[in-house]
Design a protein around this motif. Structure first.
Motif, PDB file in Angstrom:
ATOM      1  N   GLY A 165       0.912  -1.388  -0.082  1.00  0.00           N
ATOM      2  CA  GLY A 165      -0.133   0.031  -0.179  1.00  0.00           C
ATOM      3  C   GLY A 165       0.673   1.125   0.125  1.00  0.00           C
ATOM      4  N   PRO A 166       0.178   2.525  -0.227  1.00  0.00           N
ATOM      5  CA  PRO A 166       1.082   3.816  -0.236  1.00  0.00           C
ATOM      6  C   PRO A 166       1.626   3.989   1.014  1.00  0.00           C
ATOM      7  CG  PRO A 166      -1.332   3.984  -1.090  1.00  0.00           C
ATOM      8  CD  PRO A 166      -1.122   2.701  -0.532  1.00  0.00           C
ATOM      9  N   GLY A 167       2.751   4.517   1.054  1.00  0.00           N
ATOM     10  CA  GLY A 167       3.540   5.333   2.253  1.00  0.00           C
ATOM     11  C   GLY A 167       3.235   6.602   2.015  1.00  0.00           C
ATOM     12  N   GLU A 168       3.718   7.449   2.908  1.00  0.00           N
ATOM     13  CA  GLU A 168       3.832   8.886   3.058  1.00  0.00           C
ATOM     14  C   GLU A 168       3.845   9.545   1.718  1.00  0.00           C
ATOM     15  OE1 GLU A 168       5.241  12.685   5.815  1.00  0.00           O
ATOM     16  OE2 GLU A 168       6.248  10.678   6.038  1.00  0.00           O
ATOM     17  N   GLN A 169       4.989   9.337   1.012  1.00  0.00           N
ATOM     18  CA  GLN A 169       5.318   9.884  -0.094  1.00  0.00           C
ATOM     19  C   GLN A 169       4.378   9.610  -1.287  1.00  0.00           C
ATOM     20  OE1 GLN A 169       7.603  12.414  -0.573  1.00  0.00           O
ATOM     21  NE2 GLN A 169       7.810  12.418   1.618  1.00  0.00           N
ATOM     22  N   GLU A 170       4.010   8.479  -1.291  1.00  0.00           N
ATOM     23  CA  GLU A 170       3.126   8.017  -2.129  1.00  0.00           C
ATOM     24  C   GLU A 170       1.657   8.671  -2.074  1.00  0.00           C
ATOM     25  OE1 GLU A 170       6.182   5.062  -2.201  1.00  0.00           O
ATOM     26  OE2 GLU A 170       5.115   6.028  -0.566  1.00  0.00           O
ATOM     27  N   ASP A 171       1.188   8.688  -0.936  1.00  0.00           N
ATOM     28  CA  ASP A 171       0.240   9.350  -0.449  1.00  0.00           C
ATOM     29  C   ASP A 171       0.118  10.939  -1.095  1.00  0.00           C
ATOM     30  OD1 ASP A 171      -2.622   9.612   0.887  1.00  0.00           O
ATOM     31  OD2 ASP A 171      -1.752  10.528   2.598  1.00  0.00           O
ATOM     32  N   ARG A 172       1.187  11.499  -0.534  1.00  0.00           N
ATOM     33  CA  ARG A 172       1.355  12.974  -0.960  1.00  0.00           C
ATOM     34  C   ARG A 172       1.322  12.989  -2.763  1.00  0.00           C
ATOM     35  NH1 ARG A 172       6.303  14.917   2.815  1.00  0.00           N
ATOM     36  NH2 ARG A 172       5.059  15.049   4.599  1.00  0.00           N
ATOM     37  N   GLN A 173       2.167  12.204  -3.321  1.00  0.00           N
ATOM     38  CA  GLN A 173       2.273  12.542  -4.850  1.00  0.00           C
ATOM     39  C   GLN A 173       1.114  11.609  -5.521  1.00  0.00           C
ATOM     40  OE1 GLN A 173       6.333  12.031  -6.337  1.00  0.00           O
ATOM     41  NE2 GLN A 173       7.099  12.146  -4.198  1.00  0.00           N
ATOM     42  N   GLY A 174       0.375  10.687  -5.234  1.00  0.00           N
ATOM     43  CA  GLY A 174      -0.482   9.991  -5.731  1.00  0.00           C
ATOM     44  C   GLY A 174      -0.015   8.896  -6.615  1.00  0.00           C
ATOM     45  N   LEU A 175       1.284   8.422  -6.549  1.00  0.00           N
ATOM     46  CA  LEU A 175       1.917   7.397  -7.350  1.00  0.00           C
ATOM     47  C   LEU A 175       2.722   6.283  -6.327  1.00  0.00           C
ATOM     48  CD1 LEU A 175       3.796   9.817  -9.770  1.00  0.00           C
ATOM     49  CD2 LEU A 175       1.951   8.118 -10.286  1.00  0.00           C
ATOM     50  N   PRO A 176       2.603   5.011  -6.849  1.00  0.00           N
ATOM     51  CA  PRO A 176       3.156   4.106  -5.824  1.00  0.00           C
ATOM     52  C   PRO A 176       4.760   4.023  -6.196  1.00  0.00           C
ATOM     53  CG  PRO A 176       2.095   3.157  -7.894  1.00  0.00           C
ATOM     54  CD  PRO A 176       1.733   4.463  -8.017  1.00  0.00           C
ATOM     55  N   PHE A 177       5.190   3.502  -5.007  1.00  0.00           N
ATOM     56  CA  PHE A 177       6.639   3.234  -4.879  1.00  0.00           C
ATOM     57  C   PHE A 177       7.551   4.538  -5.228  1.00  0.00           C
ATOM     58  CE2 PHE A 177       4.935  -0.877  -4.615  1.00  0.00           C
ATOM     59  CZ  PHE A 177       6.074  -1.460  -3.785  1.00  0.00           C
ATOM     60  N   VAL A 178       7.359   5.854  -4.745  1.00  0.00           N
ATOM     61  CA  VAL A 178       8.024   6.699  -4.925  1.00  0.00           C
ATOM     62  C   VAL A 178       9.027   7.225  -3.958  1.00  0.00           C
ATOM     63  CG1 VAL A 178       6.735   7.754  -6.849  1.00  0.00           C
ATOM     64  CG2 VAL A 178       6.211   8.534  -4.689  1.00  0.00           C
ATOM     65  N   GLY A 179       8.606   6.515  -2.608  1.00  0.00           N
ATOM     66  CA  GLY A 179       9.557   6.956  -1.405  1.00  0.00           C
ATOM     67  C   GLY A 179      10.761   6.311  -1.375  1.00  0.00           C
ATOM     68  N   ALA A 180      11.442   5.839  -0.516  1.00  0.00           N
ATOM     69  CA  ALA A 180      12.739   5.249  -0.159  1.00  0.00           C
ATOM     70  C   ALA A 180      12.549   3.857  -0.623  1.00  0.00           C
ATOM     71  CB  ALA A 180      13.034   5.389   1.214  1.00  0.00           C
ATOM     72  N   ALA A 181      11.545   3.167  -0.700  1.00  0.00           N
ATOM     73  CA  ALA A 181      11.467   1.792  -1.322  1.00  0.00           C
ATOM     74  C   ALA A 181      11.316   1.802  -2.396  1.00  0.00           C
ATOM     75  CB  ALA A 181      10.066   0.722  -0.352  1.00  0.00           C
ATOM     76  N   GLY A 182      10.498   2.678  -3.193  1.00  0.00           N
ATOM     77  CA  GLY A 182      10.342   2.864  -4.513  1.00  0.00           C
ATOM     78  C   GLY A 182      11.722   3.076  -5.378  1.00  0.00           C
ATOM     79  N   GLN A 183      12.537   4.168  -4.804  1.00  0.00           N
ATOM     80  CA  GLN A 183      13.598   4.315  -5.229  1.00  0.00           C
ATOM     81  C   GLN A 183      14.494   3.236  -5.403  1.00  0.00           C
ATOM     82  OE1 GLN A 183      15.278   7.628  -2.880  1.00  0.00           O
ATOM     83  NE2 GLN A 183      13.405   9.212  -3.388  1.00  0.00           N
ATOM     84  N   LEU A 184      14.643   2.370  -4.268  1.00  0.00           N
ATOM     85  CA  LEU A 184      15.309   1.300  -4.191  1.00  0.00           C
ATOM     86  C   LEU A 184      14.809   0.214  -5.555  1.00  0.00           C
ATOM     87  CD1 LEU A 184      17.585  -0.478  -2.880  1.00  0.00           C
ATOM     88  CD2 LEU A 184      15.730  -1.302  -1.439  1.00  0.00           C
TER      89      LEU A 184
END
Length: 189
Positions: free
Chosen positions: A43-62
């Motif tokens: 599910g979305p994390g904090e960054q994903e919730d802000r941007q409306g896109l999945p996997f854009v936070g630290a895990a997404g960058q990885l």
């Protein structure tokens, strides 16, 4: 089955569980909607919730770094999550929350029609493969079901907590790439 516009609208207007009341943005997916490969996370994390896109936070960058290292191109994959709204404090979605969102995920899979599904983490594996699944016991094993090749593996966020999983995740993702290239006939560079 809903088309993409209808699906996005249904998700945006969804209030089927408490997550719909606490989200900032709905997070449906990103990537090629005709991709042969689909990743499913929790599910979305904090960054994903802000941007409306999945996997854009630290895990997404990885995950993006890993996909680049394996030379998987963005047009080869689509990324989604089991739940479309952020659980408070990034907690694991409840069974009720996941069950309310599963029709949306199933609709996404039906629209994308990938040949390979990768379950990133235990929550995705639980709702895509089997409720009693243990990711540590099944990760890295191919499961063929309903015309899909399914690979459960660790969620990239697990690596942020435990670097010892890095080699296993890389090995699993290399198997995914190899299967993708075999199925689609894509030649490696």
């Amino acid at each position: 089955m809903l088309d993409w516009e209808q699906l996005n609208s249904a998700c945006s207007n969804c209030q089927a569980c408490e997550l719909g009341r606490t989200r900032t943005n709905i997070v449906v997916g990103r990537g090629n909607v005709n991709a042969p490969l689909m990743f499913v996370g929790e599910g979305p994390g904090e960054q994903e919730d802000r941007q409306g896109l999945p996997f854009v936070g630290a895990a997404g960058q990885l995950l993006d770094t890993l996909l680049e290292a394996l030379m998987l191109k963005p047009d080869e994959y689509y990324i989604a999550n089991v739940v479309k709204c952020r659980p408070p404090n990034n907690r694991v979605p409840s069974d009720e929350e996941a069950e309310k969102c599963l029709p949306y995920l199933r609709n996404q899979v039906a629209l994308v029609r990938p040949q390979i599904l990768v379950c990133l983490g235990s929550t995705a594996a639980k709702y895509v493969i089997a409720r009693d699944i243990r990711i540590t016991q099944i990760r890295g094993q191919w499961i063929e079901r309903k015309g899909y090749w399914i690979m459960p593996t660790f969620h990239p966020a697990a690596l942020l907590r435990d670097q010892s999983k890095k080699t296993l995740l890389f090995r699993d993702m290399r198997e995914v790439r190899n299967k993708l290239h075999t199925i689609t006939g894509i030649k490696e560079n």
